[in-house]
Scaffold this motif. Structure first.
Motif, PDB file in Angstrom:
ATOM      1  N   SER A  45       0.827  -1.207   0.000  1.00 31.82           N
ATOM      2  CA  SER A  45       0.000   0.000   0.000  1.00 31.82           C
ATOM      3  C   SER A  45       0.865   1.263   0.000  1.00 31.82           C
ATOM      4  O   SER A  45       2.055   1.218   0.321  1.00 31.82           O
ATOM      5  N   SER A  63      -4.055   4.827   0.212  1.00 28.98           N
ATOM      6  CA  SER A  63      -4.872   3.722  -0.295  1.00 28.98           C
ATOM      7  C   SER A  63      -4.331   3.113  -1.590  1.00 28.98           C
ATOM      8  O   SER A  63      -4.877   2.113  -2.064  1.00 28.98           O
ATOM      9  N   ALA A  64      -3.278   3.696  -2.159  1.00 33.54           N
ATOM     10  CA  ALA A  64      -2.676   3.123  -3.371  1.00 33.54           C
ATOM     11  C   ALA A  64      -2.214   1.698  -3.065  1.00 33.54           C
ATOM     12  O   ALA A  64      -1.822   1.390  -1.945  1.00 33.54           O
ATOM     13  N   THR A  65      -2.285   0.837  -4.077  1.00 30.68           N
ATOM     14  CA  THR A  65      -1.841  -0.544  -3.895  1.00 30.68           C
ATOM     15  C   THR A  65      -0.774  -0.867  -4.927  1.00 30.68           C
ATOM     16  O   THR A  65      -0.532  -0.095  -5.849  1.00 30.68           O
ATOM     17  N   GLU A  66      -0.136  -2.022  -4.753  1.00 32.22           N
ATOM     18  CA  GLU A  66       0.869  -2.509  -5.709  1.00 32.22           C
ATOM     19  C   GLU A  66       1.918  -1.442  -6.023  1.00 32.22           C
ATOM     20  O   GLU A  66       2.226  -1.161  -7.181  1.00 32.22           O
ATOM     21  N   ARG A  83      -1.057   1.406  -8.128  1.00 36.90           N
ATOM     22  CA  ARG A  83      -2.422   1.202  -8.612  1.00 36.90           C
ATOM     23  C   ARG A  83      -3.344   2.068  -7.757  1.00 36.90           C
ATOM     24  O   ARG A  83      -3.338   1.964  -6.526  1.00 36.90           O
ATOM     25  N   LEU A  84      -4.112   2.933  -8.425  1.00 34.90           N
ATOM     26  CA  LEU A  84      -5.077   3.788  -7.737  1.00 34.90           C
ATOM     27  C   LEU A  84      -6.461   3.218  -8.035  1.00 34.90           C
ATOM     28  O   LEU A  84      -6.961   3.333  -9.152  1.00 34.90           O
ATOM     29  N   THR A  85      -7.083   2.581  -7.045  1.00 36.56           N
ATOM     30  CA  THR A  85      -8.327   1.852  -7.289  1.00 36.56           C
ATOM     31  C   THR A  85      -9.458   2.747  -7.772  1.00 36.56           C
ATOM     32  O   THR A  85     -10.360   2.273  -8.462  1.00 36.56           O
ATOM     33  N   ASP A  86      -9.411   4.041  -7.468  1.00 35.69           N
ATOM     34  CA  ASP A  86     -10.455   4.937  -7.963  1.00 35.69           C
ATOM     35  C   ASP A  86     -10.124   5.497  -9.342  1.00 35.69           C
ATOM     36  O   ASP A  86     -10.953   6.157  -9.973  1.00 35.69           O
ATOM     37  N   GLY A  87      -8.925   5.253  -9.835  1.00 38.35           N
ATOM     38  CA  GLY A  87      -8.532   5.709 -11.160  1.00 38.35           C
ATOM     39  C   GLY A  87      -8.437   7.217 -11.301  1.00 38.35           C
ATOM     40  O   GLY A  87      -8.453   7.742 -12.413  1.00 38.35           O
ATOM     41  N   GLU A 132      -6.239   2.627 -13.916  1.00 36.13           N
ATOM     42  CA  GLU A 132      -5.906   2.648 -12.490  1.00 36.13           C
ATOM     43  C   GLU A 132      -4.400   2.677 -12.246  1.00 36.13           C
ATOM     44  O   GLU A 132      -3.961   2.777 -11.109  1.00 36.13           O
ATOM     45  N   GLN A 133      -3.602   2.562 -13.297  1.00 38.29           N
ATOM     46  CA  GLN A 133      -2.147   2.471 -13.158  1.00 38.29           C
ATOM     47  C   GLN A 133      -1.509   3.852 -13.232  1.00 38.29           C
ATOM     48  O   GLN A 133      -1.646   4.553 -14.226  1.00 38.29           O
TER      49      GLN A 133
END
Length: 153
Positions: A45, A63-66, A83-87, A132-133
């Motif tokens: 995260s 909250s960013a992942t990967e 990766r930003l899940t909200d894009g 999302e990337q």
């Protein structure tokens, strides 16, 4: 003791094979380990990444992942992927106005050529948001004026 020609050929072939394997494998191992003088790490995260590496930008959402990060030890060149899940771009980001490529810094997770089309700037980083990337990079040239300004205060 005399060596036979077949023994000499065998020894030479073995030595060349070992050298070829070393020449092929060592760069791959170096890249996986971040390369000499180029620390590299992956995090679950944004919060974990920023806690482990104070050099990560504050604008990276917790909250960013990967999260993948690579930094040059001989300057301010940085590569970042998350990766930003909200894009959506972080609030601190604005439309990009310039472009600068990270000198001599690559990573297997950072797409070749993506740094020629920045869509935003976030602090000292130029950014491409592809779905999302998020791919971001900072150059030493961008870091130096900010560091000098901070030192002058």
């Amino acid at each position: 003791m005399r060596l036979r020609t077949s023994s000499i050929v065998g020894i030479t072939a073995t030595a060349l094979s070992v050298a070829a394997i070393g020449y092929t494998v060592l760069p791959v191992v170096g890249e996986l380990l971040g390369g000499p003088g180029r620390p590299q790490a992956g995090y679950v995260s944004g919060a974990q990444a920023k806690a482990a590496r104070p050099s990560l930008p504050h604008w990276l959402p917790d909250s960013a992942t990967e999260v993948d990060y690579k930094a040059s030890s001989d300057g301010g060149n940085r590569l970042l992927h998350a990766r930003l899940t909200d894009g959506a771009l972080p609030a601190a980001c604005t439309t990009a106005v310039s472009s600068a490529r990270p000198a001599k810094l690559t990573a297997r997770w950072f797409p070749a050529g993506i740094d020629v089309r920045p869509t935003a700037s976030c602090g000292q980083y130029l950014v491409v948001l592809d779905g999302e990337q998020l791919y971001a990079w900072q150059t030493d040239a961008a870091r130096v004026p900010v560091a000098e300004a901070a030192a002058a205060r």
